[in-house]
Design a protein around this motif. Structure first.
Motif, PDB file in Angstrom:
ATOM      1  N   LEU A 192       0.823  -1.217   0.000  1.00 53.00           N
ATOM      2  CA  LEU A 192       0.000   0.000   0.000  1.00 53.00           C
ATOM      3  C   LEU A 192       0.853   1.261   0.000  1.00 53.00           C
ATOM      4  N   SER A 193       0.231   2.350  -0.359  1.00 50.92           N
ATOM      5  CA  SER A 193       0.898   3.646  -0.230  1.00 50.92           C
ATOM      6  C   SER A 193       1.205   3.866   1.254  1.00 50.92           C
ATOM      7  N   GLY A 194       2.414   4.240   1.553  1.00 50.76           N
ATOM      8  CA  GLY A 194       2.789   4.474   2.946  1.00 50.76           C
ATOM      9  C   GLY A 194       3.290   3.237   3.670  1.00 50.76           C
ATOM     10  N   SER A 195       3.349   2.115   2.958  1.00 51.45           N
ATOM     11  CA  SER A 195       3.789   0.883   3.630  1.00 51.45           C
ATOM     12  C   SER A 195       5.306   0.864   3.851  1.00 51.45           C
ATOM     13  N   PHE A 236      -8.391   5.866  -4.558  1.00 56.46           N
ATOM     14  CA  PHE A 236      -7.126   5.722  -3.839  1.00 56.46           C
ATOM     15  C   PHE A 236      -6.994   4.285  -3.331  1.00 56.46           C
ATOM     16  N   THR A 237      -5.851   3.702  -3.588  1.00 57.85           N
ATOM     17  CA  THR A 237      -5.618   2.295  -3.218  1.00 57.85           C
ATOM     18  C   THR A 237      -5.874   2.068  -1.725  1.00 57.85           C
ATOM     19  N   GLY A 238      -6.688   1.076  -1.447  1.00 59.70           N
ATOM     20  CA  GLY A 238      -6.974   0.734  -0.049  1.00 59.70           C
ATOM     21  C   GLY A 238      -8.194   1.456   0.489  1.00 59.70           C
ATOM     22  N   SER A 276       9.833  -0.518  -6.913  1.00 56.75           N
ATOM     23  CA  SER A 276       8.978  -0.280  -5.753  1.00 56.75           C
ATOM     24  C   SER A 276       7.774   0.533  -6.197  1.00 56.75           C
ATOM     25  N   LEU A 277       6.689  -0.164  -6.364  1.00 54.45           N
ATOM     26  CA  LEU A 277       5.436   0.502  -6.731  1.00 54.45           C
ATOM     27  C   LEU A 277       4.266  -0.263  -6.134  1.00 54.45           C
ATOM     28  N   ILE A 278       3.159   0.423  -5.958  1.00 53.87           N
ATOM     29  CA  ILE A 278       2.017  -0.236  -5.304  1.00 53.87           C
ATOM     30  C   ILE A 278       1.689  -1.539  -6.024  1.00 53.87           C
ATOM     31  N   SER A 279       1.667  -1.466  -7.357  1.00 57.82           N
ATOM     32  CA  SER A 279       1.330  -2.626  -8.205  1.00 57.82           C
ATOM     33  C   SER A 279       0.225  -3.464  -7.553  1.00 57.82           C
ATOM     34  N   PRO A 280      -0.979  -2.919  -7.537  1.00 58.90           N
ATOM     35  CA  PRO A 280      -2.045  -3.546  -6.745  1.00 58.90           C
ATOM     36  C   PRO A 280      -2.666  -4.798  -7.370  1.00 58.90           C
ATOM     37  N   TYR A 281      -2.371  -5.054  -8.636  1.00 58.01           N
ATOM     38  CA  TYR A 281      -3.074  -6.169  -9.294  1.00 58.01           C
ATOM     39  C   TYR A 281      -2.187  -7.404  -9.431  1.00 58.01           C
TER      40      TYR A 281
END
Ligand SMILES: Nc1ncnc2c1ncn2[C@@H]1O[C@H](COP(=O)(O)OS(=O)(=O)O)[C@@H](OP(=O)(O)O)[C@H]1O
Ligand SMILES: Nc1ncnc2c1ncn2[C@@H]1O[C@H](COP(=O)(O)OP(=O)(O)O)[C@@H](O)[C@H]1O
Length: 320
Positions: free
Chosen positions: A166-169, A289-291, A236-241
């Motif tokens: 996640l963003s901020g992780s 926004f992710t999450g 290093s990127l969210i890469s949520p999928y």
């Protein structure tokens, strides 16, 4: 230092008396690993044909219609292939006063590969092109200096460390810590940070699903190039999928894609909120926004999971 090109007849000159074509053969210094021309540059107007079998192993075939400077061509290839032999055959109409500029059509370097020869034995093969995505008539150009040679030079193995979360992780922080640690141990690394890449390469992309997918695809391709260059590439990127991450994995050889999941709960990321983005997302000022109102698909089978709970988070250095 590399020898300067000295035009002189090549080894096969004069043996066959073939009259129709003039041939430029450029032999480049042989290297220790592959065997070759014997450590000397030969750039010669042979005056007649020479077949691949007479020369040092044929690794390149070229043909064209413009004037060529044999020495320049040889220099160019010396720069490119200074560790082993490369022979370039340029067929020229004997009536023309100057030989043509070559355009590389095909080359071969692996032992046992069929030499590039056309039915006239001129050492010119048919162009083999393909359609890749939206590109038609494209041809893959290879170079004898490959990943293996670069890795030997760097004394390391090229690979991709893919940090998702996640963003901020803490992805960027971990990427930097890992880079610093590896650097201090003498390894060459490069960070591909999602945020940073959106300042340039990916500036045309937004955060809609299809743009995120394209973002991940591009970073995957770039990461693959860095790994091919012999570097340890830290993406290093969210890469949520999941599916896009898995597609990136498939771009690389086994064990050269190391997926790291920074498993930090949303509450922790939101509490950190170093850029104030969660606050804006909660206020409805950032959509998707992710999450918050966009999905994050956690990895199920990644190589490394770094768990981080509130008040119980390892330091970036120890994570690295
Ligand atoms: N809508 C939305 N969702 C998530 N993140 C957003 C969004 N808008 C802007 N940002 C900022 O963009 C950074 C994420 O970019 P990425 O390229 O890593 O995202 S993605 O992989 O395409 O999902 C991310 O950086 P990190 O906090 O470093 O992850 C945010 O700062
Ligand atoms: N291991 C950690 N423990 C505590 N805080 C951290 C840790 N790693 C990062 N942080 C902090 O969390 C915030 C987000 O880190 P960052 O690396 O920017 O995350 P991301 O790149 O995933 O958005 C920053 O304020 C950073 O200092």
């Amino acid at each position: 230092m590399l020898a300067k090109a000295v035009p002189r007849p090549c080894s096969g000159a004069g043996r066959h008396g073939a009259p129709a074509a003039r041939l430029w053969s450029v032999g480049v210094a042989g290297g220790p690993r592959r065997g070759g021309a014997g450590g000397r540059l030969v750039a010669a107007d042979a005056g007649e044909r020479m077949t691949g079998s007479e020369a040092v192993p044929v690794v390149a075939v070229a043909a064209g219609k413009q004037p060529v400077n044999g020495s320049a061509m040889a220099d160019k290839f010396l720069t490119m292939c200074n560790t082993w032999c490369i022979n370039i055959f340029v067929d020229v109409q004997s009536s023309k006063p100057t030989p043509p500029t070559w355009s590389l059509m095909e080359y071969e370097q692996q032992p046992g590969r069929k030499p590039c020869t056309d039915k006239n034995g001129l050492g010119i093969d048919k162009l083999v092109t393909s359609t890749v995505g939206k590109s038609t008539n494209v041809l893959w150009h290879d170079c004898p200096i490959g990943q293996f040679e670069r890795q030997e030079l760097l004394n390391q193995k090229g690979c991709v460390v893919w940090i998702t979360g996640l963003s901020g992780s803490g992805k960027s922080t971990l990427a930097c810590a890992l880079s610093r640690e590896l650097h201090s141990r003498g390894h060459l690394t490069y960070i591909l940070d999602g945020d940073n890449l959106r300042h340039g390469l990916n500036r045309d992309l937004c955060f809609e699903a299809k743009d995120r997918a394209e973002n991940i695809r591009r970073v995957g391709e770039v990461a693959k190039l860095f790994a091919d260059a012999g570097l340890i590439c830290i993406a290093s990127l969210i890469s949520p999928y999941r599916s896009e991450r898995s597609a990136c994995r498939k771009l690389l050889h086994n064990s050269t894609f190391i997926e790291v999941f920074l498993n930090v709960p949303l509450e922790v990321c939101e509490a950190r909120d170093p850029k104030g983005l969660y606050k804006l997302a909660r206020a409805g000022k950032i959509k998707g926004f992710t999450g918050i109102d966009d999905p994050y698909e956690a990895p199920s089978d990644c190589e490394i999971v770094i768990q981080c709970k509130a008040g119980d988070c390892a330091t970036p250095k120890s994570m690295a």
